[in-house]
Each structure stands twice: as C-alpha cells, then as structure tokens.
Design an enzyme around this catalytic site. Sequence first.
Site: not given
Length: 941
Positions: A75, A83-84, A100, A119, A126, A140, A243, A266, A299
């Site tokens: 995507d 955080p989530d 790092d 990156d 999206h 959390n 698919v 489907d 989507s």
Amino acid sequence: MKSLLILPLLIFSSLAHGNDPLSSMQWGIKNIGQPIFRATGELTRELVRGKPGVDIAIPSDFVQSKRKVIVAVIDSGVDINHPDLKDNIWFNPKCEGLSDEDIAKTDCYGWNFLDGNPDVSDDIGHGTHVAGIIGAVKDNGIGIKGVAADNVSIMPLKILNSKVSTFVYDKKVITNIIADAIAYAVSNGAEVINLSLGWPALIHTKKIRYAIDTAIKRNVAVIVAAGNNNKKLPVYPCANDEVICVGAMDNVGEVPEFSNFGGKVDIIAPGESIISTYPRGLESRTLRISGYEIKKGSSQAAPFLAGIVALLKSKNQSMSFDEIKYRLYKSAERDFSHKDVKYGKVNVEKALSLKTEKGFPLFKFKGLTEVGINEDGSVKFSLPYRALLKDISQLDFKVELEDKINGKILYSKKFEVSNVSSERDQAVVIDTVISNFSTSSHLGLKVYYEDKVSAHEIALVRNMLDIADKVSVKLPFRDREVLLSNNGRLSSSLRKVVSNKFKSQSLDYYVRRSASAGKTKIDLSRVTLSDVERIQFEIDEVGKIVSIVKNDFNNDGVEDFMVYSLSKEEKHLVLSFVTKEGRPLYGNLYQWYFEISTFEGLPFFNGDIKFDFINYDFSTFGKVKIPVFMKDWSMPEADNTLDPLDRIDENYISKKPYLLLPNIKSNNVELEIRTLASVKFLEEVKKKYSLPIRDGVLFDQIVEQDEFSSTLTGLLISGREFNKRYFQIEYESVDSYQITEVDFYGLSLESNRTLVTRRNESIANASFALNTREELRAIFWDFEGNKRVQNFSTGSWGDIIIDIFDYSNRDGRDLILLESRYFIHAITGDGKSSKLPINRESSFPGVSFSETFKKVNVETKSSNARGILVDSTLIYGDRIYSMVQDGDVFSSPIYASFSLPKNCKYLDVTEFEGVGHIVVACHDKFLRSTIELIPLKESIK
C-alpha cells in the site's frame, strides 16, 4: 431517517469503554447497534442505526493462539511508530543485532519499492488505515484493536505515495513495482497479502500476473478490494479467479451504494464508517482525533478479511488457501435486499465451526465476462469449475441465462457431473441460440447448487471481422504506420483529422513525413465507404503538429484543412491553411502566427476541438472563419477603454469570449487576442436596451456549434438576482450580429450550458444547470417565448452528475444523454428516464480511470437512434459497444456489441451517410494492415 448537520466531532466518543477507548466505534468487530453517518449532501448526514450482530462474527469464546502470522500490507506505507501499531510491525529476522544506524539503511521494517529504500512512511494515510484494521494493538489503553491484534505482524511494503498520479512512476509501470513487492512478501515469509487497490487491463502486465499466481501456488492468501464504483465488473486483480475479492458491507448488512458487487465479488465485510489508525503527521479531517480516522470503501473491507485469514492461519499453520476459501465461502450468509455478491457476508464463527467432510464447488465466473455470439445467433461457451479442498464425487447444478431487460429465461439446463477434481479445472458447455439481436447484450448468468445461487452477468459480443456490412479499406500508407505490434502492444501512427464542427463527407487520417528543403510534408488519406483519396502536400517548415482541423474556412462551400502546430523555433503557434488539394488557401498569407504566452493555445479534448468559429472579413479573401472560445483571462488592451471610470483593470481575470484576429504585418499574418465582450460593445448593448447604469452586461456563454452551424450564437445577461434580462446574440461575422431578448422571467440562465439541436431546418434549444450535484435542471425553449422546465435527479448524492453528453430533438421528442458517476442516463422530454451502468474505477488510490464515450447515430429498423459508443478495452476485456435509445427502450443491444479482435486496434467512431461506424485498424498474419469500418445497424445480414 433523519438528516443531521455534520458535527466536528462524532458523538460516539462518549460511548468509549474498555481498555481500547475507541473500540466501541468498531461496529465491524462488534455491532451492538452503533449508528453511522452517511452523506446526503454537502453539509448533511443521514443517521443509519446499526443492526446488532451484523459484523464479522468472531465468537465470544474464541481462544487466541500465540502464533504470529505475517500479513504484507502492499500500500502507501505505514506509520510504523504509531503507538497503536508499533508492537505489531514486522521485524526482519536478518536485522537482529544490527545497530540503529544499520537498521535505518536496511529492510528491517519493510521496503519502499517506489524509491528503493527502507522508508515506509505513509504520506497518504491509506496504508496505515488498512494496517490498523488488521492489527492495531489491543488492551494497550489507547485507540482501537485490530481484527487479529494478538496474532499478526504487519509487513509494510510501500508502492504508493502522494506523488503517484498516473500508472507510471520513475519510468516504471506501477503494477511491475507491485509485482516486486508481492515477490518480496512471498520470499520473506508473508502468509497473507492485502491489496486494497486495483488497476485496469492496460497495466495488468505479465509480471504482475506471474507474481500473483506464484503467491497463490505457494499457499499465500491474496486478499484484494473489489473497488468503489457501484458496478458489477471489478478490475484487476479482483478479476483473478483464485484471489478473494472483497466488497463492502454497511452496519445493517447491505452492500452500500459505492461498493462494487455481483458475481466477481466473492464476499463482503465491513467497509463503511470504519475507524482505524492514521499517520500522526496527517490531519484527521472526519474524526478530529490525532492518529485515527474514519474512512469507507472496499479498501477497508479487504483488511477485515486479511485479519480473519490471519486468525484462521494462527489457529492452524498448515491451513491451505483452498481451505480458507472453502470455509469463508461456504459459511457466508446471504440475506441481501438490494445488491448481491457471489457468496455473501463473512461469518467467522461459522467458518471456524464448519466441517470439511466434502468438497465445495468453485464456479469460475471472473474470467467469463464477454461471450461471443456468431452471426447466426449461436452462443457457445464453457463454464469452468473445480472443487475446493476435496474432490466431489457427484456435483449436480443448474445454469440459467436471463434477458436482463424483460426477465425472460433464454437458457436453462441441469448438469450432473461426476468426479470433480480439486487439483484441476473442468467445464460444462453452455450452448444455445439467440435469434433476436435487439435483445440486450447483458445477460444474467445464474448457477444453482444445493440451497445456494451464484449470480453473474455476461456480455454477448459479435466479432467485428465477421460483420457482413463492414467495409475494408487499404490506406496508401506503410503497413506499420497503420498498425504496429510491439511486444504484444498495438499502436498506430495515424492521426485523425478533426472535423466535429463540420459536416464532413469523409474520414481523414494523416502521417507527417520528414521535413526537407525547409518544408514540412504531410501525407493524408480521405476515406469514404466507396473510395480512398490520397493527398500529399507540404507547408513551410513547422515544429510539432498538434492537430489538423477540417472545415470550410473561406466559406466557398468546399472543405479545407488547418494545420495547427508549433513553429520550428517553438516561439509561436502556427495555423497553416490549405485547400482540400493541399494548396495554400490564402496565397502567401496562408500561415498565421500566434506568439506563445500565458494565454496558451486552442482548446482540444478527447480528440475533438473545443472551440468554435466566427466569420471575419480578412483582406481580399472575404469572410473567413477564425477560432473563438470562452476562457478566463484579462481584457485585451484594444478592447478596453481609457476612461478611468469604465476601464477594466489589466490584472482582472474573468471569463469572456476570445477570438484570434488575423492582422497583416510585413507580409506575415499575426494573430491578435481580442474579445467579443469589449467595453465598447457592452456599453452599446446597455444603451440600446436602456439597461440601468448600475447593471452590467455579462457575455455568459457561447452556444456550442455543430456540423450544421453557419453562425455563432452567444448569451448575454444583465441585471441582478431575480431581475435579470437575457439576450441571445447571433453573429453573421465579428462586426455583424443580431440581438434578440429572450423571455426567461423567473428562471436563470446564468452559467447554464446551452445546447442546440438542428434537424430538417428546425432548431431546438436546451439549457442545463445543476440545482445540486445530483440534480439537473433543463430548460427547453425557443424564440417564440415557449419554454418548459424539467428537473432530473440521479436519486443519490453519491451519484454525482458529470456531463451532458448529448441533447437531441427528433419529431418533437427531447432526449438528453447524461453521464453520472455510476450510470449513463437517458432522459426523455416527458420526464421518463432509464439508466445503464458504466465501468468507472478509482480503487487505485490517487488514480481514476474509466471507459471512454462518444455520441453516435445508430440505424434501427424504424429510424436513426441516438446512442453512446463505449470503449472498455483499456479497463477490462475487448468490448466496444453502444448504448442506444430506441423508442422508449434504453439498452445495449446485441447488434451494437462487439469484441475487438486481438489483431486490431480501436481508432475512433465516425459517421457515414448518417450512420455511425466504428473504425479499427487490423493486420493479418503477414502484417498487412487495413482499416475496417463497422456500421452500427440493427438490421443483420
């Protein structure tokens, strides 16, 4: 239902509970009747209360496993530090122990296939939204929870960004970039791939086909979005039989207006008003909560399925993609009121509990879109199928074909098949005869198996090269100029001479030859149904040729050509006028020069000219036609005034009718920008009609000319609000015109689009304006003061009006052909309307693509009918067909539905003797090229 003003913050936030404070808004996971807001206008929303239990049906006693399943999200990237999300982002095992600094240079958290670096940041939102639906971390204390929160690792593979606006990025076809991402996902352990995007046949390359097929063969579940254009014909990769193609479902269990549907989809999953994660650097425009957003579309539905598949795979690592499809398809629920899909709504609880004692048939509809019909009416095609998971010893089913217009069953047969394999495809043959070619080419195909019905739609197509009335033409050009095959792609060097504002008796194509001795050489062919005439001529050397336009430019009753080009030095635009024999039209003054400036040049669109012509007394050559068109620009100094009270500021931009006026200077013709709406002219109109000083006069529009036009017509408006006066101005030439006041008291014509239809000396006018984005107002009027207003609505705020294709009046019957987002509408003067779907697609984020349309005349048994020719070859399949309004019926009849042979390329549609003809270039096995002219006629020989 109640319409509400849109709120800056949704009221659901007050319902938050549990450790994931926004999870109460996730009706797709747990529907307890949460309402959603559906747009009904620019500022209004309809409150749709949810139906409890209409969700993905994860059982309350579902026991999570500890196994993590890698789901590749191919995507726009992912906000991997959200955080989530960050605890569920995939980490490449090869990166263990790296510093790092090295991690920042390596594909440790996925890969950016656009720019070839690690990156994977998301500047669109999206991909992050998709990722959150699948795997947002639960319990959390923040945000939401993903469908497979405990069992997923999200692998971000970036193939989109905000710069992707076409199907090519950095000189690479975007689907080939996607193919690289799929190959990476398979090689790096992804068990599920989510593709919330789609593309047309034009870029469905061998590489992307191979990548998808390879993933499926290696038991990787490929989940794709169906698309968001309310149609039955999803584009690729949804059209792949193996698919899982996912459409959207709303909170009451229906397929919402925007979602694609039909036998190529489907299954459906939640896809409207879906809350999920969002890049923290992007504005949350709907939810107004940083890091989260509400969106809709297939989507959003696809990642629900991807998450469900991850749950199934986490419970059973060895579960094959076939078993996944078996469980999801066989357990799907069907209880739709309106739009349908192949299997139904996803139900996790039933899928988990399903026993796999025997196989389940997979009828392969997706490749079955266009079916050939022979000229004797015989139809014969194969319906492929195989078994999912296990072989089927005995398969009994029934197949029906139905005329979609009148509901008549054209074919019905029961089949009893033994030993259906799960390893290979088998097929039954559908064999019938349809003698009436006026039948709709769109037929319903239904397959009945046990208590399930799978519905699909096919289109019957005639082979163009089998048409008895077609005309084959051999052009005097090189075969490879007419048609060239390059790696399977057909192209043509032919350029069409544009004649949409002229009653042309021929179809003309040209090829530019190499310049020599300071001359540009042009090779042109004039094609009729009975003859081909070659014209070779040369003009003083110019640069790039933009177009050649045909018209009677000197008003002598004989057609001429205008070569529109850049100058050799690319400092001017050049209009070169020649006769039909190729001789200079105005002696040594046949080339007119227009200096390139911010004014730009003449407007063209979709191969046609979008400017008109007005007569002008030019030197000793009498009245000649010069271009005129509406444009936003400043007032030319020659048309301004020195009076400081009336002078128009030179920087003031407004829409006016501009013309390019020829002036002879030093034995050259230079074109000067002038306007018909000069200060002097507008003041003269005010004086003549005693208009109040405070009321200005606006030259509102030019009425579009057609091939019958001999004058130029415009509309003037004066006054304010409800006290406006309207005037029609008709120009015999720039300096000769007549003004007639039009009675439109109580109605507004300002900024309307006015179309004129001429037939047998009669003229009818219709002016169109939008009341709202989905509602059209049409005013039918004449100069005797007769006028009639008719309103039309598409019936949905989402089905916006895009364009008026055509207005005609035949035997006193008005007909409007209108394009909306989802349909072509045929609207008659008595207020009746019919509609046919069009194939438009925008499931590829950032890019929209559509079939192309041209208005045509179609010869029917009773008379000539108006229609729209539709080219769908770049979107899906090989079909070119016409929608026809014949009497009171608007349909796509078999007689006007064709398949484009693989050795042919569609060029255009033209008209001979009042009948539309499809124009294609073809070559035989020896690469000898011809032009084929296929008539749009109801009579069949």
